[in-house]
Design an enzyme around this catalytic site. Structure first.
Site, short mmCIF file in Angstrom:
data_model
loop_
_atom_site.label_atom_id
_atom_site.label_comp_id
_atom_site.label_asym_id
_atom_site.label_seq_id
_atom_site.Cartn_x
_atom_site.Cartn_y
_atom_site.Cartn_z
N HIS A 78 -6.33 -7.35 -0.11
CA HIS A 78 -6.47 -5.83 -0.39
C HIS A 78 -5.64 -5.56 -1.71
O HIS A 78 -4.62 -6.25 -1.99
CB HIS A 78 -5.90 -5.00 0.67
N ASP A 90 -2.73 -10.81 -1.72
CA ASP A 90 -3.37 -10.34 -0.84
C ASP A 90 -4.69 -10.04 -0.78
O ASP A 90 -5.01 -9.75 -1.81
CB ASP A 90 -2.35 -8.99 -0.15
N HIS A 141 0.80 -1.32 0.08
CA HIS A 141 -0.02 -0.02 0.03
C HIS A 141 0.91 1.30 0.22
O HIS A 141 0.20 2.40 -0.10
CB HIS A 141 -0.98 -0.01 1.06
N ASP A 150 -4.20 -12.70 4.59
CA ASP A 150 -5.39 -11.85 5.15
C ASP A 150 -6.68 -12.27 4.36
O ASP A 150 -7.53 -11.59 4.82
CB ASP A 150 -5.21 -10.73 5.40
#
Length: 225
Positions: free
Chosen positions: A80, A78, A41, A159
């Site tokens: 996200h 991931d 990110h 995650d």
């Protein structure tokens, strides 16, 4: 953040670069960087989502700048969207980005278009592992075989596991084992690829993170399809 965050972030990015060095020198074919903080990110000009330096992007640019590689692929599973990775490397002809993530979840990839060198694979809430496996075999593997990367970097976030409470996908250990096995097989199928550097991204339930990492690494270390 705490007083040790910046030092830890530098070590995390440094570990990813060290993995690239080991692979490009021919010392190893595979590496798994068990680092914190994560990186995908982090943008070129700001931090985000627990990330301060973009470990995968730094490693890719290190491979290109230090070793002259012409084709580097980044595969991110991931839960996200890898907004920082796409911000830093989007539009480059020497990088391919494959990004699987939960739809309509932070950082909300649905509100902007993918750069031309990225393939987004969004999954709706409640998606189980079979969809991830199908995406790997039907989308990511063919694209990687076509692109023939000289180096593959894996942003390995765990995650999307069903025990995580930050998202709503339903992956389990066998799904991550499947990914590890496929990435290992891809390395054998692409002679041009010097190796694979996997870098830990998300994963916040300590129990499922540990089990998922172990499942992934055990298969990642194998050569069986």
């Amino acid at each position: 953040m705490n007083p040790f965050t910046w030092e830890a972030a530098q070590h995390a990015a440094g570990a990813a670069c060290a993995a690239v060095d080991d692979i490009c020198r021919g010392d190893f074919k595979k590496a798994f960087c068990e680092v914190r903080p994560p990186g995908h990110h982090a943008h070129r000009d700001h931090s985000g989502g627990f990330c301060f330096l973009n470990n995968a992007a730094v490693a890719a640019l290190h491979a290109i700048g230090q070793y002259g590689l012409k084709r580097v692929a980044i595969a991110d599973f991931d839960v996200h969207h890898a907004d920082g990775t796409c911000n830093i490397l989007g539009g480059r002809e020497d990088v391919l980005i494959l990004d699987g993530f939960q739809q309509a979840l932070f950082p909300y990839a649905h509100i902007h278009h993918a750069p031309p060198n990225a393939i987004y694979s969004p999954f709706p809430e409640g998606t189980e592992g079979i969809a991830l496996r199908r995406t790997m075999d039907e989308v990511w593997v063919p694209k990687l075989l076509e692109y023939k990367p000289e180096l593959l970097i894996v942003s390995a976030g765990f995650d999307a596991h069903r025990e995580e409470d930050q998202a709503q996908l339903l992956m389990v250990e066998r799904d991550y084992a499947f990914l590890g096995r496929r990435f290992s097989w891809i390395l054998e199928e692409i002679p041009e690829c010097r190796g694979i550097a996997a870098v830990l991204e998300g994963g916040y339930n300590i129990s499922s993170l540990a089990r998922s990492c172990a499942a992934f690494i055990m298969q990642f270390a194998s050569t069986e399809k």
